[in-house]
Design an enzyme around this catalytic site. Sequence first.
Site, PDB file in Angstrom:
ATOM      1  N   HIS A   1      -7.526  31.012  62.606  1.00 46.41           N
ATOM      2  CA  HIS A   1      -8.264  31.612  63.724  1.00 46.41           C
ATOM      3  C   HIS A   1      -8.791  30.481  64.613  1.00 46.41           C
ATOM      4  O   HIS A   1      -9.259  29.447  64.127  1.00 46.41           O
ATOM      5  CB  HIS A   1      -9.423  32.449  63.174  1.00 46.41           C
ATOM      6  CG  HIS A   1     -10.383  32.879  64.239  1.00 46.41           C
ATOM      7  ND1 HIS A   1      -9.958  33.450  65.411  1.00 46.41           N
ATOM      8  CD2 HIS A   1     -11.742  32.784  64.321  1.00 46.41           C
ATOM      9  CE1 HIS A   1     -11.006  33.712  66.169  1.00 46.41           C
ATOM     10  NE2 HIS A   1     -12.094  33.313  65.534  1.00 46.41           N
TER      11      HIS A   1
ATOM     12  N   CYS B   1     -12.718  38.774  64.467  1.00 43.48           N
ATOM     13  CA  CYS B   1     -11.646  37.773  64.608  1.00 43.48           C
ATOM     14  C   CYS B   1     -10.593  37.859  63.509  1.00 43.48           C
ATOM     15  O   CYS B   1      -9.502  37.305  63.655  1.00 43.48           O
ATOM     16  CB  CYS B   1     -12.243  36.383  64.647  1.00 43.48           C
ATOM     17  SG  CYS B   1     -13.458  36.209  65.941  1.00 43.48           S
TER      18      CYS B   1
ATOM     19  N   ASN C   1     -12.002  31.088  72.169  1.00 43.96           N
ATOM     20  CA  ASN C   1     -11.922  32.016  71.041  1.00 43.96           C
ATOM     21  C   ASN C   1     -11.711  33.429  71.596  1.00 43.96           C
ATOM     22  O   ASN C   1     -12.633  34.023  72.148  1.00 43.96           O
ATOM     23  CB  ASN C   1     -13.226  31.927  70.235  1.00 43.96           C
ATOM     24  CG  ASN C   1     -13.265  32.889  69.064  1.00 43.96           C
ATOM     25  OD1 ASN C   1     -12.403  33.761  68.929  1.00 43.96           O
ATOM     26  ND2 ASN C   1     -14.282  32.756  68.221  1.00 43.96           N
TER      27      ASN C   1
END
Length: 337
Positions: free
Chosen positions: A264, A122, A294
Amino acid sequence: MNFAAKITGTGSAFPKNRVSNSDIVKKLAKSGIETSEEWILERTGIYERRISDVENPKEQNSSLAFSAAQKALEMAGKSPEDIDQILYATCSPDTPLPSSGCWLQHKLGAHRAWAMDINAACSGFIYGLVTAEKFIQAGQVKTALVVGGEVLSPILNWEDRNSCILFGDGAGAAIIEQIPSDSSRRILYSHLLSDGNLWELLYVPAGGSNMEVTPERYAKKLHKLRMKGKEIFKVAVKTLADFALQALKKNQMTTDDLDWFVPHQANRRIIEAVADRLELPMEKILVNVDRFGNTSAATIPTVLDEANRDGRIKEGQMVLLDAFGAGLTYGSILMRW
Ligand code: ACO
């Protein structure tokens, strides 16, 4: 001559298929696993995510990246021939070989470029942006294409209610250009760090060179993602807040100087807990986890693109990117837009 780097174009793309929490409840129920729309929304802030049809060539990782890159190029007023470097952040590449960067180069026809993948999960887009900036500062690259693209859905364990509810597929792209080092609108600061000791918090056991996927391992779902959600949650809140404060301190700034915080997008509760620690109002924070889940390396470039296109981010504003990911990896970038 010294150089600096600046984002001059952004783009994003998602698969068509919207998967709501109610769809997930039904899907898990087929395997006898209980969850609820309320639980998912309350614990994650996610309403829906997009899931690729991987049999459709237009929804493969590098195809989503291709659409995102085309939009970024158009915004920057550049063509594929202008690209010197393609940095493709992904932990779900199209194929083990060649890299998704090379697939994307092929699809774009960016024949002057060199391409490679970056796997920092990520945090990947930030790792890519920092790498592009360093090549630009060295005078070796004038125009870079940095992509964060993921199609994680095939490696999710759809019988693990703890993890499958969180993730989605998508891609975001940015064109980074060389500018004079005394320009005020540029990347001002970056910080990268990883902690391989924490590998066990998020990993995929099989499918790499040290564990082939055999029928037995397939049956045990060893080729699927494993996650210790609670532990990641704690590390994420602490490091996102620490990295943000460090970026501000090193640049003699406070949160009052920030126009936009771009964390994030893993879980809305993580973002809110970091906002609390930073005493930053949610109005200054870009969020798309509610609609896309996500998307790993794609969260930051897609949420940036959204705010860039709808005019929320304005020229000259101070923007802080901040991420954590499997590895674990961490990274932050402060830039004047
Ligand atoms: N539906 C219903 N109940 C559930 C579900 C579900 N989908 N998932 C877990 N539960 C249960 C648990 O089993 C647990 O029950 P128990 O107490 O009987 O054991 C209970 O709910 C509470 O579980 P917690 O783990 O405490 O729930 P939490 O509030 O921490 O939320 C979550 C779990 C959403 C996974 C959260 O911890 C999280 O988001 N962690 C961060 C994960 C993350 O960021 N991962 C990505 C990393 S970035 C990258 O590189 C890809």
